[in-house]
Structures are given as structure tokens and as C-alpha cells.
Write an enzyme that holds these catalytic residues in place. Structure first.
Site, PDB file in Angstrom:
ATOM      1  N   HIS A 172      47.760  50.056  33.320  1.00 48.72           N
ATOM      2  CA  HIS A 172      48.619  49.784  32.814  1.00 48.72           C
ATOM      3  C   HIS A 172      49.915  48.570  32.226  1.00 48.72           C
ATOM      4  O   HIS A 172      50.267  47.728  32.064  1.00 48.72           O
ATOM      5  CB  HIS A 172      48.734  50.521  31.174  1.00 48.72           C
ATOM      6  CG  HIS A 172      47.884  51.852  30.916  1.00 48.72           C
ATOM      7  ND1 HIS A 172      48.034  52.778  29.518  1.00 48.72           N
ATOM      8  CD2 HIS A 172      46.823  51.624  30.928  1.00 48.72           C
ATOM      9  CE1 HIS A 172      46.780  53.195  30.008  1.00 48.72           C
ATOM     10  NE2 HIS A 172      45.966  51.976  30.297  1.00 48.72           N
ATOM     11  N   HIS A 228      41.005  47.059  25.003  1.00 49.11           N
ATOM     12  CA  HIS A 228      41.547  48.329  26.568  1.00 49.11           C
ATOM     13  C   HIS A 228      41.277  48.132  27.466  1.00 49.11           C
ATOM     14  O   HIS A 228      41.687  47.861  28.748  1.00 49.11           O
ATOM     15  CB  HIS A 228      41.856  49.842  25.609  1.00 49.11           C
ATOM     16  CG  HIS A 228      42.804  49.849  26.697  1.00 49.11           C
ATOM     17  ND1 HIS A 228      44.505  50.632  27.022  1.00 49.11           N
ATOM     18  CD2 HIS A 228      42.300  51.308  27.882  1.00 49.11           C
ATOM     19  CE1 HIS A 228      44.211  51.031  27.801  1.00 49.11           C
ATOM     20  NE2 HIS A 228      43.207  51.657  28.965  1.00 49.11           N
ATOM     21  N   ASP A 235      42.887  46.661  31.059  1.00 46.56           N
ATOM     22  CA  ASP A 235      42.517  48.083  32.704  1.00 46.56           C
ATOM     23  C   ASP A 235      42.496  46.697  33.340  1.00 46.56           C
ATOM     24  O   ASP A 235      43.108  47.317  34.789  1.00 46.56           O
ATOM     25  CB  ASP A 235      41.595  49.364  32.636  1.00 46.56           C
ATOM     26  CG  ASP A 235      42.275  50.322  32.088  1.00 46.56           C
ATOM     27  OD1 ASP A 235      43.521  50.284  31.998  1.00 46.56           O
ATOM     28  OD2 ASP A 235      41.343  50.638  31.319  1.00 46.56           O
ATOM     29  N   HIS A 241      37.675  50.862  36.313  1.00 45.24           N
ATOM     30  CA  HIS A 241      38.314  51.025  37.662  1.00 45.24           C
ATOM     31  C   HIS A 241      37.145  51.452  39.093  1.00 45.24           C
ATOM     32  O   HIS A 241      38.478  49.580  39.915  1.00 45.24           O
ATOM     33  CB  HIS A 241      39.013  52.330  37.791  1.00 45.24           C
ATOM     34  CG  HIS A 241      40.252  52.018  36.041  1.00 45.24           C
ATOM     35  ND1 HIS A 241      41.228  50.853  35.950  1.00 45.24           N
ATOM     36  CD2 HIS A 241      40.805  52.935  35.214  1.00 45.24           C
ATOM     37  CE1 HIS A 241      41.551  52.059  35.068  1.00 45.24           C
ATOM     38  NE2 HIS A 241      41.333  52.713  34.802  1.00 45.24           N
ATOM     39  N   HIS A 290      21.011  16.104  68.943  1.00 46.58           N
ATOM     40  CA  HIS A 290      21.955  16.015  70.282  1.00 46.58           C
ATOM     41  C   HIS A 290      20.939  16.172  71.423  1.00 46.58           C
ATOM     42  O   HIS A 290      19.686  16.459  71.239  1.00 46.58           O
ATOM     43  CB  HIS A 290      22.019  18.107  70.344  1.00 46.58           C
ATOM     44  CG  HIS A 290      22.648  18.104  71.754  1.00 46.58           C
ATOM     45  ND1 HIS A 290      22.789  18.915  73.335  1.00 46.58           N
ATOM     46  CD2 HIS A 290      24.240  17.329  72.376  1.00 46.58           C
ATOM     47  CE1 HIS A 290      23.304  18.926  73.828  1.00 46.58           C
ATOM     48  NE2 HIS A 290      23.858  18.290  73.353  1.00 46.58           N
TER      49      HIS A 290
HETATM   50 ZN    ZN Z   1      43.617  52.101  30.463  1.00 49.74          ZN
END
Ligand code: ZN
Length: 441
Positions: free
Chosen positions: A81, A237, A241, A264, A344
Site C-alpha cells: 500500500h 483496492h 495493490d 500479488h 548471400h
Molecule cells: Zn492490499
């Protein structure tokens, strides 16, 4: 010009850690340009400093439902946070002294951190901000979650939340993030959990500092003993995060992040993937972040996990044998479709000798960087000696490269290579590589 920022003067705040329940004091101090965000554990001997960067993130299993840093025995938990607020306000450089192991949860949102930073004042430094610009789509996924970064001129987040809960059914929110929208739309959204999880978490020793004030607990009838600040506070929220985790990239981002149920672990996976791609793109060298098994065969897909090279500059089709740090054998099937035959000697197609050397070096890179001690390093050419081209290589040939390690030290590596077609040597050479850590070059 968009310059880096820090704070104008020192400021402190105190609170209780959401997970540990520990009382903790934070002191924010101004920091120099290009120093990044650094935590200092003032309660530990020697006051160890831990940079808030992806490489210092500690394993998720040990500390579920939060983002934590760990270096040696020093840990700092639940940084997300605070990191989010620094991201939102564009604070690039800061020293955060902390006298315990968890950042205080405050009211469960980023509000108190914003107020502290604003009361200290934001100071612009002389150096420009160094953005990571998303140029090609980058994505990561897990069972029910995915996260995509797309090119975008600015920074935007689009989030979709969906839980098996009557009050947390699918919500969607898309927002261009700047200091103003972050503060008004995201910063005050509080952390949340489901009632049935709450007890279980506390039994696991998680959420010991959580209560109905600093955590929105959703029961069958809605939020327990609290009122929502926004109807869709939870998705806000989740965005908070996400921004905090993205800040572990260590630089601001230009791009559009599209998140589906991301948390996360997945957020950090994206950050690490971006870092790997950046490292490979910047180096143009060979980097390895994959653990080969002794004697393993590698197919093209595995090789691409190791080498940054792609068509038309990936010249190894398969690794037949790999003894990390000792020997490797790779093959390249030469076909008339190889792009280099176009220019080539089109009348009499011959594989350019320098590309054979490059292919041999790619096999050498895989061999040299696969031992644990060299993982994460990059290899650059320093010298190529004793080159002998013995035979021309034409479409239809199968080139077999055998590379053998000479002296491999921490900063340099010698490799001898030979290439064969039908058992006959076509080219041989000795290579000297410089080995550099990911942040050197
Ligand atoms: Zn959080």
C-alpha cells in the site's frame, strides 16, 4: 521534462501491522536521484538497507496475501500500500526507516501514507524520470487470473474482479492513473477479505492486526460493522495493490495494464517478466534464467527460454547434449529458406561464415551460462581467435556444433568450438566472452 521526485523534508508515522499486529514507526527521508525506494531496518544490528525491487521480494508461500521484501535475515512485510502511494504520487527516491518487520496497515488503505508524504512536501530533483515503455504485449497467467501489459501513451489500468461471493461478483474499472486520479479514486480503498477466510487466516497467524475498521470483511449480508467508501471499493483496492507491486520494477511505466483477477503473486510475475525482457533487450548478449538438467536435450522452445535471440537471429535449432559449464552439442539445419541465402550469393547459396561463428557462440553461451554460478549473467564477445573455415556450408546441410569450456572465471569465459557437417569439420574457433552481472555491461 518529467523529473524524478523525492520528499522535501523528513516525516514519520506510526501504526499496527495488519498481519503481525506489531506496532511500528516509519520515518520517510528525502533521497538522491536514481537511488530508488530503500527501506532501512533501524531495529536490527547494522541497520540493513533493503531496496524495494523485484529481486528482493521474498517467497510468497512464507508470507501469503501481501508483498514482502527479504534480504539475508532482514524482512519487511506488507509494503504494497505504501509502494502504491509512492507510485501514484510519482515519488521515485525515498529512504524509509522502519523499526519493525511490517509496514503499518493504518486504515487498510493508502490514505495515511498520502497525507504524510503531502505534509512533507514533494520535491522535484534535477534528473529526468526513466520510464519503462511497454513496446510489445507482455502477459502472464495463472489458473483463473491473467495480466497483460500493452503499449499505451501514458499509464492506464483496467481491472476485472470476480469472486464467488454475492457482493463481489464481476466488477470492472478502467482508469488513467496520474497523481490526481490516484488520490481521488484509488488511494483510500481499503483491504478486504471474506468472512469465511478471516478466521482461517488468523489461525494461520495472518491478519493478526486486522479488525473490522482496517479491513472490509464481507459476510453473507455484506460488509460487517463497516461502510464502503465506494460502491466498488474492492476493485479499487485491487488496483491499489497492483500499482504497489508494479512499483517493484524500480522505474515508472508507460503502458496499459489489463488485469483479470490478478493478485500479488501474478503481479510480481509480470514485474519479473518485464525485468527479464528488459535485461535481454538491453544486453543484446546471451542471458540464461532457466535451469537446465545435466545431459538434457533442449528443443527450440527451451532454447528460446535461454537465448534472447529470435528469428532471424536464432541459429540453434536444438541442443542435443548439455553438460553445464563443460560441453554442449547443438544443431542447425541449414535450409534454402534461411533468410541469409537471399542476399548471400543467391546463384550459389553459401552460409555466411560469421553466422556460423554466431551460431557456435550461441551454443557456447548456453553451455557457459547454465551452471548455477553464472545464472543471470550475460555473455558478450571479447575476442574470437584461431578461426578456420574449412568447408562451405550449403542448404540441406546439418551443422553440428560442439563447444568445450576452457577457463571459465567469474568475469570471463573461454570456449573452443568446432562445427561439423557429415562428420567433417567445417569451421573452428576459440571464443573469449566477458561475463557480466545483470546490472553491469
Ligand atoms: Zn492490499
Amino acid at each position: 521534462m518529467d523529473n524524478q521526485k523525492t520528499i522535501a523534508r523528513e516525516v514519520s508515522l506510526e501504526g499496527i501491522g495488519l498481519h503481525t499486529g506489531n506496532k511500528t514507526k516509519l520515518i520517510f527521508k528525502p533521497a538522491e536521484a536514481n537511488s530508488g525506494i530503500n527501506f532501512v531496518r533501524t531495529d536490527l544490528a547494522g541497520s540493513p538497507m533493503i531496496k524495494a525491487s523485484a529481486e528482493n521480494v521474498s517467497v510468497q508461500l512464507k508470507s501469503p496475501r501481501r508483498t514482502s521484501l527479504g534480504k539475508a535475515s532482514a524482512e519487511i512485510h506488507t509494503i504494497e500500500h505504501l509502494m502504491s502511494v509512492l507510485f501514484g504520487l510519482g515519488i521515485d527516491n525515498l529512504i524509509i526507516e522502519i523499526n519493525n518487520k511490517e509496514v503499518p496497515g493504518m486504515d487498510g488503505s493508502g490514505l495515511d501514507f498520502i497525507q504524510a508524504i503531502k505534509s512533507a512536501g514533494i520535491k522535484e530533483l534535477d534528473n529526468p524520470r526513466n520510464y519503462f515503455t511497454v513496446r510489445d504485449p507482455i502477459y502472464v497467467e495463472e489458473e483463473n487470473a491473467s495480466l497483460v501489459a500493452l503499449p499505451f501513451d501514458g499509464f492506464k489500468v483496467s481491472y476485472t474482479l470476480n469472486y464467488e461471493h454475492a457482493f463481489l461478483k464481476s466488477q470492472f474499472k478502467s482508469l488513467i492513473i496520474d497523481g490526481i486520479s490516484f488520490e481521488s479514486e484509488i488511494a483510500s480503498a481499503r483491504t478486504f477479505c471474506l468472512e469465511e477466510e478471516a478466521q482461517e487466516l488468523q489461525q494461520q497467524g495472518v491478519g493478526l492486526g486486522a479488525n473490522y475498521d482496517n479491513t472490509l470483511v464481507f459476510g453473507k449480508g455484506g460488509v460487517i460493522k463497516n461502510r464502503l467508501r465506494f460502491e466498488d471499493e474492492c476493485i479499487r483496492h485491487k488496483m491499489l495493490d497492483l500499482l504497489g507491486d508494479l512499483n517493484l520494477l524500480g522505474q515508472p511505466i508507460k503502458g496499459h495494464i489489463i488485469a483479470l483477477r490478478s493478485g500479488h503473486a501474478l503481479n510480481l510475475k509480470l514485474v519479473k517478466k518485464i525485468l527479464r525482457q528488459k535485461q535481454k533487450a538491453m544486453s543484446g548478449g546471451i542471458a540464461i534464467d532457466y535451469r537446465p538438467v545435466e545431459g538434457q536435450k533442449l528443443e527450440a522452445v527451451d532454447i528460446m527460454k535461454i537465448l534472447p535471440h529470435r528469428d532471424p537471429f536464432l541459429f540453434v535449432d536444438r541442443i542435443l547434449e548439455l553438460q553445464p559449464g563443460k560441453r554442449a552439442v547443438g544443431i542447425k539445419n541449414v535450409t534454402i529458406n534461411d533468410y541469409f541465402f537471399k542476399g548471400h550469393f543467391p546463384q550459389r547459396p553459401v552460409m555466411p561464415g560469421v553466422l556460423m561463428l554466431e551460431a557456435m557462440a550461441q551454443v557456447g553461451g548456453i553451455m557457459m551460462l547454465s551452471p548455477d554460478a553464472n545464472r543471470g549473467k550475460l555473455a558478450f564477445f571479447m575476442a574470437i581467435n584461431n578461426v578456420k573455415f574449412r568447408k562451405t556450408v550449403v542448404p540441406g546441410d546439418q551443422l553440428i556444433f560442439e563447444v568445450i569450456a576452457g577457463k571459465i572465471k567469474s568475469k570471463t569465459g573461454q570456449v573452443s568450438g568446432k562445427a561439423y557437417v557429415d562428420g567433417k569439420a567445417v569451421v573452428e574457433a576459440d571464443f573469449m566472452f566477458a561475463l557480466a552481472g545483470p546490472n553491469e555491461s
